[in-house]
Design a protein around this motif. Structure first.
Motif, mmCIF file in Angstrom:
data_model
loop_
_atom_site.group_PDB
_atom_site.id
_atom_site.type_symbol
_atom_site.label_atom_id
_atom_site.label_comp_id
_atom_site.label_asym_id
_atom_site.label_seq_id
_atom_site.Cartn_x
_atom_site.Cartn_y
_atom_site.Cartn_z
ATOM 1 N N GLY A 46 81.461 -4.468 -42.303
ATOM 2 C CA GLY A 46 80.582 -3.470 -42.900
ATOM 3 C C GLY A 46 80.304 -2.366 -41.897
ATOM 4 O O GLY A 46 81.078 -2.145 -40.960
ATOM 5 N N TYR A 47 79.188 -1.690 -42.053
ATOM 6 C CA TYR A 47 78.851 -0.594 -41.153
ATOM 7 C C TYR A 47 77.336 -0.465 -41.047
ATOM 8 O O TYR A 47 76.583 -1.046 -41.829
ATOM 9 N N HIS A 48 76.902 0.321 -40.080
ATOM 10 C CA HIS A 48 75.495 0.664 -39.937
ATOM 11 C C HIS A 48 75.388 2.101 -39.447
ATOM 12 O O HIS A 48 76.283 2.600 -38.761
ATOM 13 N N ALA A 49 74.297 2.781 -39.819
ATOM 14 C CA ALA A 49 74.067 4.157 -39.397
ATOM 15 C C ALA A 49 72.583 4.445 -39.480
ATOM 16 O O ALA A 49 71.888 3.942 -40.360
ATOM 17 N N GLY A 50 72.103 5.260 -38.544
ATOM 18 C CA GLY A 50 70.685 5.597 -38.577
ATOM 19 C C GLY A 50 70.247 6.393 -37.373
ATOM 20 O O GLY A 50 71.038 7.092 -36.738
ATOM 21 N N VAL A 51 68.957 6.250 -37.045
ATOM 22 C CA VAL A 51 68.341 7.036 -35.973
ATOM 23 C C VAL A 51 67.674 6.105 -34.965
ATOM 24 O O VAL A 51 67.345 4.960 -35.276
ATOM 25 N N TYR A 52 67.475 6.637 -33.750
ATOM 26 C CA TYR A 52 66.776 5.876 -32.720
ATOM 27 C C TYR A 52 65.834 6.801 -31.948
ATOM 28 O O TYR A 52 65.995 8.024 -31.935
ATOM 29 N N ALA A 58 60.661 3.874 -16.033
ATOM 30 C CA ALA A 58 61.176 3.487 -14.703
ATOM 31 C C ALA A 58 62.204 2.358 -14.749
ATOM 32 O O ALA A 58 61.971 1.257 -14.292
ATOM 33 N N GLY A 59 63.338 2.622 -15.350
ATOM 34 C CA GLY A 59 64.427 1.645 -15.387
ATOM 35 C C GLY A 59 64.428 0.732 -16.594
ATOM 36 O O GLY A 59 65.366 -0.015 -16.810
ATOM 37 N N ILE A 60 63.348 0.768 -17.378
ATOM 38 C CA ILE A 60 63.264 -0.022 -18.603
ATOM 39 C C ILE A 60 62.968 0.931 -19.757
ATOM 40 O O ILE A 60 62.198 1.874 -19.611
ATOM 41 N N SER A 61 63.592 0.709 -20.900
ATOM 42 C CA SER A 61 63.375 1.553 -22.073
ATOM 43 C C SER A 61 63.030 0.694 -23.270
ATOM 44 O O SER A 61 63.502 -0.434 -23.397
ATOM 45 N N LEU A 62 62.219 1.262 -24.137
ATOM 46 C CA LEU A 62 61.948 0.659 -25.431
ATOM 47 C C LEU A 62 62.594 1.563 -26.467
ATOM 48 O O LEU A 62 62.330 2.769 -26.491
ATOM 49 N N GLN A 63 63.468 0.993 -27.290
ATOM 50 C CA GLN A 63 64.220 1.801 -28.250
ATOM 51 C C GLN A 63 64.077 1.241 -29.663
ATOM 52 O O GLN A 63 64.831 0.370 -30.075
ATOM 53 N N PRO A 64 63.115 1.747 -30.436
ATOM 54 C CA PRO A 64 63.058 1.388 -31.857
ATOM 55 C C PRO A 64 64.109 2.185 -32.628
ATOM 56 O O PRO A 64 64.414 3.332 -32.286
ATOM 57 N N GLU A 65 64.646 1.572 -33.663
ATOM 58 C CA GLU A 65 65.689 2.197 -34.486
ATOM 59 C C GLU A 65 65.398 1.928 -35.961
ATOM 60 O O GLU A 65 64.708 0.961 -36.295
ATOM 61 N N GLU A 74 82.503 -12.815 -47.073
ATOM 62 C CA GLU A 74 83.468 -12.688 -48.158
ATOM 63 C C GLU A 74 82.783 -13.020 -49.487
ATOM 64 O O GLU A 74 82.091 -14.029 -49.610
ATOM 65 N N ASP A 75 82.937 -12.141 -50.473
ATOM 66 C CA ASP A 75 82.338 -12.306 -51.809
ATOM 67 C C ASP A 75 80.807 -12.300 -51.786
ATOM 68 O O ASP A 75 80.168 -12.801 -52.715
ATOM 69 N N PHE A 76 80.209 -11.760 -50.727
ATOM 70 C CA PHE A 76 78.757 -11.752 -50.602
ATOM 71 C C PHE A 76 78.382 -10.533 -49.765
ATOM 72 O O PHE A 76 78.594 -10.511 -48.558
ATOM 73 N N GLU A 77 77.881 -9.462 -50.400
ATOM 74 C CA GLU A 77 77.540 -8.244 -49.682
ATOM 75 C C GLU A 77 76.050 -7.966 -49.805
ATOM 76 O O GLU A 77 75.507 -7.946 -50.902
ATOM 77 N N VAL A 78 75.402 -7.774 -48.655
ATOM 78 C CA VAL A 78 73.980 -7.460 -48.629
ATOM 79 C C VAL A 78 73.776 -6.176 -47.832
ATOM 80 O O VAL A 78 74.471 -5.928 -46.852
ATOM 81 N N THR A 79 72.834 -5.377 -48.284
ATOM 82 C CA THR A 79 72.496 -4.131 -47.615
ATOM 83 C C THR A 79 71.027 -4.187 -47.221
ATOM 84 O O THR A 79 70.179 -4.548 -48.033
ATOM 85 N N TYR A 80 70.763 -3.841 -45.975
ATOM 86 C CA TYR A 80 69.409 -3.888 -45.435
ATOM 87 C C TYR A 80 69.035 -2.555 -44.792
ATOM 88 O O TYR A 80 69.902 -1.803 -44.347
ATOM 89 N N ILE A 81 67.742 -2.304 -44.701
ATOM 90 C CA ILE A 81 67.198 -1.347 -43.751
ATOM 91 C C ILE A 81 66.772 -2.187 -42.555
ATOM 92 O O ILE A 81 65.861 -3.014 -42.655
ATOM 93 N N ASP A 82 67.483 -2.013 -41.446
ATOM 94 C CA ASP A 82 67.203 -2.771 -40.229
ATOM 95 C C ASP A 82 66.287 -1.957 -39.318
ATOM 96 O O ASP A 82 66.493 -0.745 -39.140
ATOM 97 N N GLY A 100 65.863 -8.007 -28.075
ATOM 98 C CA GLY A 100 64.699 -7.712 -28.894
ATOM 99 C C GLY A 100 64.785 -8.280 -30.291
ATOM 100 O O GLY A 100 65.817 -8.814 -30.703
ATOM 101 N N PRO A 101 63.699 -8.146 -31.042
ATOM 102 C CA PRO A 101 63.688 -8.599 -32.437
ATOM 103 C C PRO A 101 64.243 -7.527 -33.362
ATOM 104 O O PRO A 101 64.286 -6.347 -33.020
ATOM 105 N N GLN A 102 64.675 -7.961 -34.519
ATOM 106 C CA GLN A 102 65.098 -7.029 -35.574
ATOM 107 C C GLN A 102 64.467 -7.477 -36.884
ATOM 108 O O GLN A 102 64.591 -8.628 -37.279
ATOM 109 N N PHE A 103 63.790 -6.547 -37.538
ATOM 110 C CA PHE A 103 63.176 -6.787 -38.840
ATOM 111 C C PHE A 103 64.044 -6.095 -39.881
ATOM 112 O O PHE A 103 64.373 -4.918 -39.729
ATOM 113 N N SER A 104 64.424 -6.809 -40.926
ATOM 114 C CA SER A 104 65.330 -6.264 -41.938
ATOM 115 C C SER A 104 64.715 -6.393 -43.324
ATOM 116 O O SER A 104 64.065 -7.395 -43.630
#
Length: 193
Positions: A46-52, A58-65, A74-82, A100-104
């Motif tokens: 599949g694919y994913h696309a979006g913004v971050y 100081a050497g550590i970043s927090l990146q929400p997306e 196969e035979d099972f397609e799901v689409t999420y906002i991650d 990190g965690p991911q909420f979908s």
């Protein structure tokens, strides 16, 4: 979802007040997805696309997306906002590792709705109401910062939640289904440094 966006705004505000580096951009790439289940199907590309948004400390970043993401098997397609909330440790301004965690949040689901017992033929249809509306995962990976505002990387996302509510429940309970996805991505920074 509103709480997540509020948290992002607060984090950006704190980062700005602390004289941190703030940048943001777009990203996208491929999902090599499958499900961890007794069903044991083949994988799906599949694919994913979006913004971050990235807030550096100081050497550590927090990146929400926020990503539109097509996964499944196969035979099972799901689409999420991650909505991954990624902690990155940077090395020499070029390499970084992610955790990190991911909420979908489920937006669409299609899968097998009928099986002809004589011919083995299958019929596909909407199964969104047979799956849970959200998913929790953990991700880890690595990335590189490239010249010209480009970035790239690899991630592995492991589902912690059983997303099956009643899909393929044949009277003895629905099989457990957990998403798992390997991602390859490219990003482009639109603002910040």
């Amino acid at each position: 979802m509103k709480k997540t966006f509020f948290l992002l705004i607060v984090l950006v505000g704190l980062g700005y007040n602390a004289s941190s580096q703030v940048s943001g951009g777009i990203k996208g790439g491929l999902n090599f997805a499958n499900i961890d289940s007794d069903i044991d199907p083949d994988g799906k590309t599949g694919y994913h696309a979006g913004v971050y948004l990235k807030v550096g400390f100081a050497g550590i970043s927090l990146q929400p997306e926020v990503l539109y993401s097509v996964k499944g098997a196969e035979d099972f397609e799901v689409t999420y906002i991650d909505v991954p909330i990624v902690l990155q440790k940077n090395f020499a301004k070029v390499l970084n590792i992610h955790l990190g965690p991911q909420f979908s949040f489920l937006t669409k689901a299609e899968g097998i709705t009928e099986i002809d017992l004589f011919t083995g033929d299958t019929t596909k249809g909407d199964i969104k109401d047979q799956l849970k509306s959200s998913d929790l995962s953990i991700l880890f990976g690595a990335g590189v910062n490239l010249p010209g505002g480009l970035s790239g990387g690899l991630r592995y996302i492991i589902g912690l939640s059983d997303v099956n509510d009643k899909y393929f429940d044949l009277g003895d309970g629905a099989p457990e289904i957990k998403n798992k996805t390997f991602q390859i991505y490219l990003g482009y920074r639109l603002f910040g440094n």
